[in-house]
Design a protein around this motif. Structure first.
Motif, PDB file in Angstrom:
ATOM      1  N   SER A 115      66.051  42.221  38.017  1.00 39.97           N
ATOM      2  CA  SER A 115      66.956  43.207  37.416  1.00 39.97           C
ATOM      3  C   SER A 115      66.312  43.882  36.209  1.00 39.97           C
ATOM      4  CB  SER A 115      68.271  42.541  36.999  1.00 39.97           C
ATOM      5  OG  SER A 115      68.942  42.039  38.120  1.00 39.97           O
ATOM      6  N   TYR A 119      65.443  47.802  35.860  1.00 41.83           N
ATOM      7  CA  TYR A 119      65.886  48.582  34.704  1.00 41.83           C
ATOM      8  C   TYR A 119      64.706  49.312  34.053  1.00 41.83           C
ATOM      9  CZ  TYR A 119      67.695  49.635  30.054  1.00 41.83           C
ATOM     10  OH  TYR A 119      68.043  50.258  28.893  1.00 41.83           O
ATOM     11  N   ASP A 122      63.603  52.154  36.168  1.00 42.91           N
ATOM     12  CA  ASP A 122      64.534  53.280  36.003  1.00 42.91           C
ATOM     13  C   ASP A 122      64.211  54.063  34.733  1.00 42.91           C
ATOM     14  OD1 ASP A 122      65.931  52.812  38.336  1.00 42.91           O
ATOM     15  OD2 ASP A 122      67.500  51.627  37.362  1.00 42.91           O
ATOM     16  N   GLN A 123      63.900  53.344  33.653  1.00 44.63           N
ATOM     17  CA  GLN A 123      63.536  54.005  32.405  1.00 44.63           C
ATOM     18  C   GLN A 123      62.237  54.805  32.562  1.00 44.63           C
ATOM     19  OE1 GLN A 123      63.446  50.688  29.643  1.00 44.63           O
ATOM     20  NE2 GLN A 123      65.328  51.433  28.668  1.00 44.63           N
TER      21      GLN A 123
END
Length: 170
Positions: A115, A119, A122-123
């Motif tokens: 996860s 994340y 995604d950043q």
């Protein structure tokens, strides 16, 4: 004295020819503005484009150094967990609920690590999207390739999250 003058003339002519060749080569590669910028500033790119290129390079370096290494480590952990979950010496071709449960119980921090990687990816993707290309074809190409690499890594992470029993509600 005449041979000295001929030597100086030869050196001057050779220097002029080399300088002309290098200037023409640089102009054909960067254009007139890029060549002048290269001569005076040491960089053929305007500052705003150089900033964009540097930002993409920084993102790529972070992705290669950190994300790929972490993802490889998790891939290894998953393979070890799969090998440890083999029943009766025969490997299951299909991942069922038992192996998913065993994988999750064997590696309790795996879904959290995945996860966090998701994340971070995604950043990074948002950072790549925020880079302006200013119509530069090479910059667009670099941005597209970097985005494709990030998407590939995201797909791997999503597959591993699914394997660990983590589902997303969209």
């Amino acid at each position: 004295m005449i041979t000295r003058n001929k030597t100086i003339l030869t050196i001057t002519s050779l220097t002029s020819i080399i300088a002309t060749y290098l200037t023409i080569k640089t102009i054909s590669k960067y254009g007139v503005k890029g060549t002048l910028r290269y001569i005076w500033e040491g960089d053929h790119l305007p500052p705003h484009i150089r900033d964009a290129v540097d930002k993409l390079d920084e993102i790529e370096l972070k992705m290669k150094k950190q994300m790929k290494r972490k993802l490889e480590k998790i891939e290894t952990m998953i393979e070890v967990a799969k090998l440890n979950s083999v029943d009766g010496g025969e490997a299951n071709d299909k991942v069922d609920d038992e192996s998913t449960l065993l994988l999750s119980s064997t590696l309790p921090t795996l879904s959290k690590d995945l996860s966090m990687i998701s994340y971070t990816l995604d950043q990074l993707a948002a950072s790549v999207d925020s880079v302006q290309t200013y119509g530069e074809i090479d910059l667009k190409k670099s941005k597209k390739e970097l985005s494709a690499s990030i998407v590939q890594m995201m797909e791997k992470v999503d597959t591993y999250l699914k394997l660990c029993g983590v589902t997303y509600v969209v």
